[in-house]
Design a protein around this motif. Structure first.
Motif, short mmCIF file in Angstrom:
data_model
loop_
_atom_site.label_atom_id
_atom_site.label_comp_id
_atom_site.label_asym_id
_atom_site.label_seq_id
_atom_site.Cartn_x
_atom_site.Cartn_y
_atom_site.Cartn_z
N MET A 1 0.94 -1.27 0.18
CA MET A 1 0.19 0.00 0.12
C MET A 1 0.73 1.39 -0.04
N GLN A 2 2.20 1.42 0.46
CA GLN A 2 3.15 2.42 0.43
C GLN A 2 3.07 2.86 -0.96
N ALA A 3 3.25 1.80 -2.04
CA ALA A 3 3.54 2.13 -3.27
C ALA A 3 2.10 2.57 -3.81
N GLY A 4 1.28 2.15 -3.36
CA GLY A 4 -0.09 2.84 -3.77
C GLY A 4 -0.28 4.08 -3.32
N PHE A 5 -0.14 4.50 -2.04
CA PHE A 5 -0.18 5.69 -1.68
C PHE A 5 0.72 6.92 -2.29
N ALA A 6 1.99 6.44 -2.57
CA ALA A 6 2.82 7.13 -3.35
C ALA A 6 2.47 7.20 -4.95
N MET A 7 1.81 6.51 -5.47
CA MET A 7 1.26 6.61 -6.69
C MET A 7 0.16 7.50 -6.94
N VAL A 8 -0.84 7.41 -5.88
CA VAL A 8 -2.08 8.15 -5.78
C VAL A 8 -1.59 9.61 -5.47
N GLU A 9 -0.78 9.95 -4.59
CA GLU A 9 -0.18 11.19 -4.15
C GLU A 9 0.43 11.89 -5.28
N VAL A 10 1.44 11.26 -5.78
CA VAL A 10 2.19 11.74 -6.98
C VAL A 10 1.11 11.96 -8.09
N GLY A 11 0.49 11.23 -8.50
CA GLY A 11 -0.53 11.52 -9.56
C GLY A 11 -1.23 12.70 -9.51
N PHE A 12 -1.78 12.95 -8.35
CA PHE A 12 -2.64 13.95 -8.05
C PHE A 12 -2.25 15.48 -7.94
N ASN A 13 -0.91 15.30 -7.67
CA ASN A 13 -0.15 16.86 -7.59
C ASN A 13 0.68 16.94 -8.82
N ALA A 14 1.48 18.51 -8.91
CA ALA A 14 2.11 18.88 -10.10
C ALA A 14 3.46 18.15 -9.95
#
Lengths: 445, 445, 445
Positions: free
Chosen positions: A54-67
């Motif tokens: 899930m750490q990878a999941g959070f990283a991908m979600v947060e990076v994708g939703f930001n500049a």
């Protein structure tokens, strides 16, 4: 005569039964019980691995939703959440969360010593090796910590984040965790938070809310007339991949939280948990899509993605105690709530770039309340108390922490740094130098 | 009288015990032993799947750390490593690694025939079905092979890489693998390399070093005055995702290497392994960050990522035999070593684009030595010998191989091809045609 | 005398055996059988999670192989396939697929009621908890549905796709699924489709073919002189990651389909399945590379990726019943077939942007036929009938469905919308606003 014969044969048959058992024990101790022990511990290890994913999941979600200009910073924060958090949770967090009560029983604070404490356990069903117990728990601690990184994206200093990460993993999360899962006062009260809608998700969500409030919004997020500007992320493919990874990881998070898997009762509960998790996720996704459609006039991918996460957060507290149909309703409501939550934040001008509070904070509370409404044998009163106490604890302690960091002048980056992007100013790098400008020229600024 | 009664009842009770056992056997053979057999084999299958997932991790790390113009080429090499390697490891590699010694016992070379050899095993605890044993082993072979692709990125001909891939999967890796895991001379010597710090990682790391040396650096990597130019990758999000995937996969790599999971001793060891793996990874990450900070003056994501991998490589040989605190120290040292290793390579002007040698070669050796220092009952002397022998074997054989390919004129691409990028010149394609130029115009050059 | 002693001791020993058994049962029911029940159900849950992960794999493959202007739309379709599909499969699909025959036995249609029906099962080996059975089955339904999204990419209205998604998950897939796996006429005929080369993959592949035919090609795909223009995807890194994820997920898909794992026979078959899956995937990859090389004159990554998937689809029907060498041959042929299939589609000017039909449709049929050719004890006649019946069912029903949507005027987007891209016109967003243009200006068009 019967009695006589029984008395005669009893010692022999008993002896033979014991011999048979002890032979089985001596042959590398393969009995139904030792195999059950293996099943319990190995399944928990696999569940821990899924939760770590899930750490990878959070990283991908947060990076994708930001500049993109802050993307290295976000990835870095997710990575360090886990790395720093794990060492701190090893050192003191685990002892604070699962030690013995030092306040007189079913209280507010515990201590169990540094480190993990042992490497073996009684090889019987339901018994957990302390090593894998820690591994599963540390994955949960890392989850609580990393939820915040999305809410404070784009404007917090890296060192402030590291300090926050240490404090939440070592103190804030373990202490309220003890209240429920370590045998503290919420547990004594009858509060039921099966896998952590409150203990994990609301802690992260409300810690993030405190951070977002004290930091203030990103430059340009809100206009003076009160309207908001969308600040779209830079890569929805990463965000979608991240949500799929989180969904997968949740099948470690929820089923794993049963902690014992062998024995028919445990096995059956685990299967119910897994299916309820899936149903709530899908209902959350569908109804956030619909709610988003009525709000925005279009099918919005970001809403559907957050809706899936909202459904997952909502079912986390109660997946073991509700029916399939209730799971769908819980997910459905969570899907609507997350859209409402996003609109509320925009209304009150709080800038939470990824919707961490609507997903994990608001729907975390919903999960706690839904347990009282739909669960079998749960007390709504206890659910209300727990669903207030834990968010308040996380919000207040993190509010104080972020205020202290602000007073120390190390919380927010300067206006120039924010505009240039944290990747260059905090890390001297660019994530995609071939696509958004050359590293050399950017670094030379 | 007691004796007499025992003699009387013995045959009957024995018979009944046998009857009970045989009934259990007939009912689809569900006994504690057959269930233990299922647990052992299924767990190993899941571990194999996690290790195979590491191929995705390597692909993401290597592609992210390199320029986009060579990214299709890198992905392609990772894919073919596994595909070509698996067929060759099926054909002869497995037989060379786990066959019977043909040099007189505990020696240097074995042969066990083509293919796998059987599809069933005795259904008892600790017994492995040959099919899943092969699956787990082939995933390891693919890991050793794919480490090299990062070290030689951006300048090697695709056909040369395919030839290398065949040779390492079919010959180089299986032969030194036999020395340790197949019952060869290193095993007889008492060398302990639990999950392959040496057998897998140092083989890949030193094979990559040989390739990097013989190929020479990429154009523009080093200046005439001895200074180095950073050649940043094109996507740190992929690289970070890759490291998270590798971390996850390592929970198949290390715990899976116990090969037996049921039986309390096995279960307990596996849990220790999993936690040690996590602790070393996190310590490696934190201390590479710190070391990188002192070296570069900034928190560098690439260093932290490589530090996590370094910690994982370092703990791989000894995760079953060290304490939690030792695991942290081993990871900590690996985190420092990887930064030192990267600086050494730059100093001696060897171009290893992803740090394959510092991570897998240098920290692989560290893992072998750390086993002697921190392990319970390990011989430091044997550890030193094994930690020299295997890297030397991999380096020398690959040095010869790459020299032969160079002599044949098929090792390195031309200067023009390198500058244009291997994606166009080797594969006639562009990874991101909408972002880095149109496919049509590029292909038309 | 012997007889006499037996008669004397029999009741006592029998009683003791029963007492021993009932004690084991009372102590949380830990017997070999309950542990086997745990192993069977937990393994199936893990397999279901792996199959659900395939949704991420399909999303990445399809998004990577398509233009960025339609990428949000593709991701969205993959997400909703699963979310909408799961709710519909819960509501009626599962009941249609695994209910009791309502056509008089071994027939064409079944019904088992709404929802799942139960949350416990007899705790013995081979018995599945209905909850996990549903979870595994819903993951399969989602796979069948999502295969289509690639074939119809870039030109279908979002609402049409949602309608299609509902119909295939609720009706088309479950009905033909019943024929084989629910006990219907194909099963009675002796047709063997172990994990769904036909039931899952050919259904998706032929549904996609119907969609691609009725939609017609994307604007610019084919020239008036009959030649085709390549329309390259926007990100081969995502596509490669997706294939790796699909490979991993397939180890849930195929081994999981054994449905029972404890008991030596089951365990051994599962291990054979896993290895055959790996071998066919790798052979498919290598031989699609070679076939692609002879066709295109270069090693083409897209061909190799599709070749790996082709090998996986080909082995899916027969992985439990063929030898390792046969698995390699089946994969090898699938690798060649997928290249041939891509050429055929281009020849007949059908635009299938990701090769869904060559991979899942054509190689699905190959998997069914290969079962008859290489399998042990399978009837080639039955295989031929099943390998025709299921694709025809999927093609005809979807053909009618898409024709109806076309007649209703909601199938294809307008020419202007298609040229602008579905992300803006259907969802009002852009996936990569920093890289392909600003969201504001694009949305303002």
């Amino acid at each position: 005569m019967i009695k006589h014969r029984i008395l005669k044969a009893l010692p022999i048959a008993l002896l033979l039964t014991l011999v048979t058992a002890s032979i089985a024990f001596a042959q590398d101790e393969i009995t139904a019980d030792t195999v059950a022990y293996a099943v319990d511990n190995i399944t928990l290890m696999i569940a821990a691995v899924l939760v770590l994913f899930m750490q990878a999941g959070f990283a991908m979600v947060e990076v994708g939703f930001n500049a993109s200009k802050n993307s290295v910073n976000i990835l870095f924060k997710n990575l360090m959440d886990m790395a720093v958090g794990a060492l701190l949770y090893f050192l003191i967090g685990y002892g604070l969360m699962y030690g013995s009560d030092i306040t007189g029983g079913a209280g507010f604070l515990a201590w169990g010593g540094f480190g993990i404490g042992g490497v073996t356990a009684d090889p019987v069903a339901g018994s957990l090796n302390p090593q894998v117990d820690w591994l599963f728990q540390v994955a949960f601690a890392a989850t609580a910590a990393t939820i915040v990184s999305g809410a404070v994206a784009g404007r917090m200093q890296f060192r402030a984040y590291i300090i926050y990460s240490i404090v939440i993993s070592a103190l804030i999360y373990p202490i309220s965790g003890f209240w429920q899962w370590g045998g503290g006062w919420l547990n004594a009260l009858g509060f039921h938070d099966f896998a952590g809608s409150l203990v994990v998700h609301s802690v992260g969500g409300f810690a993030g809310l405190a951070g977002a409030i004290i930091l203030g919004p990103r430059i340009g997020r809100f206009n003076k007339d009160g309207t908001a500007n969308p600040m779209p992320g830079h890569n929805l493919t990463f965000a979608t991949l991240g949500v799929f990874i989180l969904l997968i990881g949740w099948f470690g998070f929820n089923p794993g939280s049963q902690l014992a898997f062998a024995g028919a009762v445990n096995t059956d509960v685990v299967m119910l948990i897994a299916t309820n998790t899936m149903l709530a996720a899908c209902a959350g996704c569908c109804f956030a899509l619909i709610s988003g459609y009525f709000t925005l006039g279009k099918p919005d991918l970001g809403m559907a993605l957050n809706g899936m996460l909202a459904g997952l957060v909502g079912i986390t507290a109660n997946c073991d105690t509700v029916s399939n149909v209730s799971a769908i309703i819980i997910g459905l409501v969570a899907g609507i709530l997350v859209v409402v939550g996003i609109m509320i934040l925009e209304k009150v001008r709080i800038d939470d770039p990824v919707g961490a509070w609507p997903v994990h904070g608001l729907c975390g509370i919903w999960g706690g309340l839904a347990t009282g409404i739909f669960g079998t044998g749960q007390s709504l009163g206890a659910q209300i108390i727990g669903s207030i106490a834990i968010p308040v604890w996380a919000f207040v302690t993190c509010y104080i922490l972020f205020m202290a960091l602000k007073a120390a002048g190390i919380l927010r980056v300067s206006e120039e740094e924010e505009l240039e992007g944290l990747d260059i100013t905090e890390h001297g790098t660019i994530n995609y130098p071939e696509f958004t400008g050359s590293l050399g020229s950017a670094a030379a600024k």
